[in-house]
Scaffold this motif. Structure first.
Motif, PDB file in Angstrom:
ATOM      1  N   GLU A 166       0.806  -1.315  -0.045  1.00 59.44           N
ATOM      2  CA  GLU A 166       0.030   0.148  -0.021  1.00 59.44           C
ATOM      3  C   GLU A 166       0.932   1.464  -0.042  1.00 59.44           C
ATOM      4  OE1 GLU A 166      -3.269   0.529   0.085  1.00 59.44           O
ATOM      5  OE2 GLU A 166      -2.740   2.362  -0.264  1.00 59.44           O
ATOM      6  N   PHE A 167       0.664   2.323  -0.680  1.00 62.26           N
ATOM      7  CA  PHE A 167       1.582   3.329  -1.106  1.00 62.26           C
ATOM      8  C   PHE A 167       0.625   4.751  -0.364  1.00 62.26           C
ATOM      9  CE2 PHE A 167       2.556   0.180  -4.310  1.00 62.26           C
ATOM     10  CZ  PHE A 167       3.921  -0.010  -4.098  1.00 62.26           C
ATOM     11  N   ARG A 213      -0.551   8.020   1.284  1.00 60.98           N
ATOM     12  CA  ARG A 213      -0.037   8.898   2.128  1.00 60.98           C
ATOM     13  C   ARG A 213      -0.925   9.526   3.193  1.00 60.98           C
ATOM     14  NH1 ARG A 213       0.461  13.441  -2.400  1.00 60.98           N
ATOM     15  NH2 ARG A 213      -1.413  12.104  -2.596  1.00 60.98           N
ATOM     16  N   GLU A 214      -0.667   9.668   4.245  1.00 59.74           N
ATOM     17  CA  GLU A 214      -1.725  10.090   5.308  1.00 59.74           C
ATOM     18  C   GLU A 214      -1.837  11.672   4.919  1.00 59.74           C
ATOM     19  OE1 GLU A 214       0.001   9.716   9.682  1.00 59.74           O
ATOM     20  OE2 GLU A 214       0.259   7.597   9.063  1.00 59.74           O
ATOM     21  N   ASN A 264       9.614   3.678  -0.574  1.00 59.69           N
ATOM     22  CA  ASN A 264       9.802   4.674   0.646  1.00 59.69           C
ATOM     23  C   ASN A 264      11.442   4.989   0.832  1.00 59.69           C
ATOM     24  OD1 ASN A 264       7.379   4.819   1.290  1.00 59.69           O
ATOM     25  ND2 ASN A 264       7.158   3.846   3.079  1.00 59.69           N
ATOM     26  N   ILE A 307      14.535  13.161  -0.353  1.00 57.60           N
ATOM     27  CA  ILE A 307      14.533  14.385   0.765  1.00 57.60           C
ATOM     28  C   ILE A 307      15.774  14.593   1.223  1.00 57.60           C
ATOM     29  CG2 ILE A 307      13.353  15.159   2.979  1.00 57.60           C
ATOM     30  CD1 ILE A 307      11.108  12.886   2.091  1.00 57.60           C
ATOM     31  N   LEU A 345      11.335  17.138  -3.384  1.00 60.84           N
ATOM     32  CA  LEU A 345      12.571  17.720  -3.095  1.00 60.84           C
ATOM     33  C   LEU A 345      12.400  18.905  -2.132  1.00 60.84           C
ATOM     34  CD1 LEU A 345      15.011  17.058  -4.957  1.00 60.84           C
ATOM     35  CD2 LEU A 345      14.538  19.027  -6.605  1.00 60.84           C
ATOM     36  N   LYS A 346      11.380  19.046  -1.461  1.00 60.47           N
ATOM     37  CA  LYS A 346      11.134  20.285  -0.656  1.00 60.47           C
ATOM     38  C   LYS A 346      12.345  19.992   0.490  1.00 60.47           C
ATOM     39  CE  LYS A 346       8.748  23.735   0.584  1.00 60.47           C
ATOM     40  NZ  LYS A 346       8.533  24.943  -0.548  1.00 60.47           N
ATOM     41  N   PHE A 386      12.088  14.108   7.127  1.00 60.75           N
ATOM     42  CA  PHE A 386      11.248  13.476   7.276  1.00 60.75           C
ATOM     43  C   PHE A 386      10.988  12.856   8.338  1.00 60.75           C
ATOM     44  CE2 PHE A 386      14.669  10.929   5.514  1.00 60.75           C
ATOM     45  CZ  PHE A 386      14.723   9.903   6.311  1.00 60.75           C
ATOM     46  N   CYS A 418       6.113   5.879   8.716  1.00 64.47           N
ATOM     47  CA  CYS A 418       6.922   4.805   7.667  1.00 64.47           C
ATOM     48  C   CYS A 418       8.080   5.063   7.307  1.00 64.47           C
ATOM     49  CB  CYS A 418       5.810   4.947   6.397  1.00 64.47           C
ATOM     50  SG  CYS A 418       4.090   4.447   6.821  1.00 64.47           S
ATOM     51  N   PHE A 470       3.951  15.051  12.377  1.00 68.82           N
ATOM     52  CA  PHE A 470       4.988  15.063  11.473  1.00 68.82           C
ATOM     53  C   PHE A 470       4.796  15.414  10.142  1.00 68.82           C
ATOM     54  CE2 PHE A 470       4.460  11.441   8.018  1.00 68.82           C
ATOM     55  CZ  PHE A 470       3.252  11.343   8.152  1.00 68.82           C
ATOM     56  N   LYS A 471       3.509  16.007   9.703  1.00 69.10           N
ATOM     57  CA  LYS A 471       3.307  16.835   8.493  1.00 69.10           C
ATOM     58  C   LYS A 471       1.998  17.264   8.636  1.00 69.10           C
ATOM     59  CE  LYS A 471       1.451  13.233   5.248  1.00 69.10           C
ATOM     60  NZ  LYS A 471       1.735  12.714   3.966  1.00 69.10           N
ATOM     61  N   ARG A 506      10.305  24.706   7.457  1.00 64.58           N
ATOM     62  CA  ARG A 506       9.610  23.802   6.439  1.00 64.58           C
ATOM     63  C   ARG A 506       9.782  24.748   4.984  1.00 64.58           C
ATOM     64  NH1 ARG A 506       9.575  18.647   7.199  1.00 64.58           N
ATOM     65  NH2 ARG A 506       8.911  18.139   9.066  1.00 64.58           N
ATOM     66  N   VAL A 554       6.207  18.794  -1.580  1.00 67.79           N
ATOM     67  CA  VAL A 554       6.171  17.427  -0.859  1.00 67.79           C
ATOM     68  C   VAL A 554       5.144  16.465  -1.371  1.00 67.79           C
ATOM     69  CG1 VAL A 554       6.567  18.466   1.373  1.00 67.79           C
ATOM     70  CG2 VAL A 554       4.236  18.507   0.948  1.00 67.79           C
TER      71      VAL A 554
HETATM   72  C1  UDX Z   1       4.874   7.788   3.130  1.00 67.69           C
HETATM   73  C2  UDX Z   1       4.909   7.520   1.553  1.00 67.69           C
HETATM   74  O1  UDX Z   1       4.867   8.664   0.957  1.00 67.69           O
HETATM   75  C3  UDX Z   1       3.694   6.513   1.195  1.00 67.69           C
HETATM   76  O2  UDX Z   1       3.621   6.356  -0.120  1.00 67.69           O
HETATM   77  C4  UDX Z   1       3.665   5.154   2.075  1.00 67.69           C
HETATM   78  O3  UDX Z   1       2.476   4.496   1.875  1.00 67.69           O
HETATM   79  C5  UDX Z   1       3.933   5.677   3.658  1.00 67.69           C
HETATM   80  O4  UDX Z   1       4.927   6.618   3.694  1.00 67.69           O
HETATM   81  P1  UDX Z   1       3.480   9.409   4.815  1.00 67.69           P
HETATM   82  O5  UDX Z   1       4.137   8.826   5.873  1.00 67.69           O
HETATM   83  O6  UDX Z   1       2.099   9.592   4.911  1.00 67.69           O
HETATM   84  O7  UDX Z   1       3.646   8.462   3.374  1.00 67.69           O
HETATM   85  O8  UDX Z   1       4.287  10.952   4.549  1.00 67.69           O
HETATM   86  P2  UDX Z   1       4.876  11.741   3.260  1.00 67.69           P
HETATM   87  O9  UDX Z   1       3.852  12.629   2.578  1.00 67.69           O
HETATM   88  O10 UDX Z   1       5.610  10.740   2.434  1.00 67.69           O
HETATM   89  O11 UDX Z   1       5.989  12.531   4.067  1.00 67.69           O
HETATM   90  C6  UDX Z   1       6.755  11.866   4.883  1.00 67.69           C
HETATM   91  C7  UDX Z   1       7.620  13.080   5.561  1.00 67.69           C
HETATM   92  O12 UDX Z   1       8.695  13.560   4.609  1.00 67.69           O
HETATM   93  C8  UDX Z   1       7.083  14.241   6.289  1.00 67.69           C
HETATM   94  O13 UDX Z   1       7.751  14.366   7.458  1.00 67.69           O
HETATM   95  C9  UDX Z   1       7.482  15.279   5.265  1.00 67.69           C
HETATM   96  O14 UDX Z   1       7.154  16.608   6.063  1.00 67.69           O
HETATM   97  C10 UDX Z   1       8.682  15.038   4.921  1.00 67.69           C
HETATM   98  N1  UDX Z   1       8.919  15.652   3.458  1.00 67.69           N
HETATM   99  C11 UDX Z   1       8.105  15.094   2.438  1.00 67.69           C
HETATM  100  C12 UDX Z   1       9.860  16.524   3.389  1.00 67.69           C
HETATM  101  O15 UDX Z   1      10.579  16.867   4.292  1.00 67.69           O
HETATM  102  N2  UDX Z   1      10.287  17.126   1.987  1.00 67.69           N
HETATM  103  C13 UDX Z   1       9.397  16.540   0.842  1.00 67.69           C
HETATM  104  O16 UDX Z   1       9.832  16.925   0.098  1.00 67.69           O
HETATM  105  C14 UDX Z   1       8.462  15.626   1.089  1.00 67.69           C
END
Ligand code: UDX
Length: 468
Positions: A165-166, A168-169, A225, A232, A267-268, A273, A277, A339-340, A429, A468
């Motif tokens: 499963e992929f 995103r929250e 992942n 990142i 690429l933010k 992160f 996950c 976390f986001k 951020r 993001v």
């Molecule tokens: C992630 C994967 O994206 C998803 O496909 C998988 O199923 C579960 O893990 P999620 O944990 O919901 O999803 O968060 P995601 O949107 O991927 O962000 C992860 C973290 O990276 C966050 O803390 C976010 O703030 C950070 N992030 C993301 C960055 O710092 N820069 C970016 O460019 C993108």
């Protein structure tokens, strides 16, 4: 189990169970019921099941409460704590339980997955496909297949498949209903047909499907992942180099994003992160690779993790700098705990890590988050929480943006300036308009950007390209 085994006919609309009703399972159960399937959600946690059965989602996920109430009204979705009921009901069982990091190790804790598969297998008396959705170390599905075959009173009736499963929250509903791809890890044509029937409405709209063996299907998830985490940390590594040279990582990321081979997604730069996950998945992957004797192949993941951890420390450094060299006794407003944004999940949240590091340096830390305060207060009772955004920044000597909620992005620097003691802000951020803050008299700092950056020379479309 052989590839021609056929435990029974493939129903046009299989009945589905979803075992484990966390972010993944609850969303999957609701989404599949909304597509017209009869779904039974199962969890060992009675209070979670009671909440869901009464139409309440036990966590924050935009759009999910509305969809839950909609499907509950159709009678397509029910919830239970009974595995007997689940075994009797389902043709396809999706196992969505957690695989958290083991205490004192980088390995994944597989006890919940093993228990879900074997408990269910011990009760199944009709043809059934057990489908793992949890993120697991490669090789787990093969081991579970043996465990299921040994536990089941009717081994010929039960098969196992993997369907990573992929989602995103924050976007869980749309990612489940309109995924960018489906991956089926199967051991027989029957299993593939069962999964095709279970995902028919999603496949009918042209969603790409990769049919693979179990091992590849398990690997896809951790490989995806790991790639995202690496992307990142790559840009955050560039931020470190920018800091040493006076270059601006924001402009660098924009320039890179125009190369289609690189792309601007994930690429933010910034604080890096966290979540349930990415951090644990890269660690478990590295651990598993070492067990398999190919640790060197993914040794870079240790550095990805280390770069990510350094961003948190560097954020604390910037706050200290703005506080005049020490945060001791200084009021620091920490904006964000999740976390986001658009999530109340605080697992491995960079925001809370930074807040707690500042507290450890005897800062007078106040945390505010629009949705994650309850979870944060449980996990970090040592921190002080404000009830509102305004309360959090009132009298602050330094404000630090840690989670880029819209409420913070859209805040008016003039209004904020009237509440704080000193107009000093760290944008953890890269989410705020530096020019607007500076124009309102703020000292603005961001990771990987020079202290004296005055203007951002980006064309309008470049501003949206790095995301993001
Ligand atoms: C992630 C994967 O994206 C998803 O496909 C998988 O199923 C579960 O893990 P999620 O944990 O919901 O999803 O968060 P995601 O949107 O991927 O962000 C992860 C973290 O990276 C966050 O803390 C976010 O703030 C950070 N992030 C993301 C960055 O710092 N820069 C970016 O460019 C993108």
């Amino acid at each position: 189990m052989n590839t021609t085994a056929t435990p029974g006919p493939v129903p046009a609309r299989p009945k589905l169970t979803v075992i484990g009703t966390g972010y993944l399972g609850a969303t999957h159960a609701v989404a599949m019921a909304s597509l017209g399937y009869d779904v039974l959600g199962v969890d060992v946690d009675q209070s979670k099941i009671d909440k869901l059965a009464s139409g309440e989602v036990p966590f924050f996920e935009p759009g999910l409460p509305e969809l839950l109430q909609e499907v509950m009204a159709t009678g397509k979705l029910r919830f239970t704590t009974s595995f007997d009921e689940a075994a009797e009901f389902g043709d396809v069982h999706f196992i969505c339980v957690g695989t958290p990091q083991l205490h004192g190790s980088h390995a994944a804790n597989l006890e919940y997955v093993e228990s879900a598969f074997t408990t269910l297998a011990s009760k199944i008396t009709t043809p059934a496909l057990l489908v793992g959705k949890s993120t697991v170390p490669v090789g787990t599905a093969a081991r579970l297949t043996d465990m299921v075959q040994m536990t089941s009173p009717n081994p010929d009736l039960v098969q196992l498949a993997w369907n990573p499963e992929f989602l995103r929250e924050g976007y869980a509903v749309q990612d489940t209903l309109r995924p960018d791809r489906l991956v089926f890890g199967v051991q027989s044509e029957w299993a593939e047909e069962m999964l095709r029937a279970a995902f028919a409405p999603i496949l009918e709209v042209g969603t790409p499907l990769v049919v693979a063996d179990l091992r590849t299907a398990e690997l896809v998830k951790v490989a995806a992942n790991s790639f995202l985490a690496t992307k990142i940390s790559y840009i955050n590594a560039m931020a470190e180099v920018c800091e040493a040279t006076g270059a601006d990582v924001n402009l660098l990321a924009s320039a890179l994003s125009y190369d289609d081979r690189i792309g601007g997604r994930f690429l933010k730069p910034g604080l890096g992160f966290g979540g349930g996950c990415l951090p644990k998945d890269i660690r478990a992957f590295a651990h598993r690779a070492e067990e398999l004797g190919v640790g060197q192949a993914v040794a870079f993941l240790h550095e990805v993790d280390a770069i990510n951890a350094r961003r948190r420390m560097r954020t604390v450094d910037l706050v200290r700098e703005l506080a005049g060299g020490s945060v001791k006794g200084k009021r620091i407003a920490c904006l964000g705990a999740a976390f986001k944004p658009n999530s109340d999940d605080i697992r491995d949240a960079p925001a809370l890590d930074v807040a707690d590091m500042l507290r450890a340096e005897s800062a007078d830390v106040v945390v505010y988050d629009p949705e994650a305060m309850k979870n944060a207060a449980k996990a970090y009772p040592q921190l002080t929480y404000a009830e509102t955004f305004s309360q959090a920044i009132k009298g602050a000597e330094v404000v630090v943006l840690l989670t880029e909620w819209d409420q913070f992005r859209n805040a008016d620097p003039e209004m904020m300036g009237e509440l704080v003691a000193h107009k000093a802000i760290v944008d953890g951020r890269h989410a705020l308009d530096a020019t607007a803050y500076r124009a309102a008299g703020w000292e603005y700092r961001a990771l990987g950007r020079p202290a004296d950056v005055k203007t951002v020379r980006l064309s309008e479309d470049a501003k949206d390209k790095v995301t993001v």
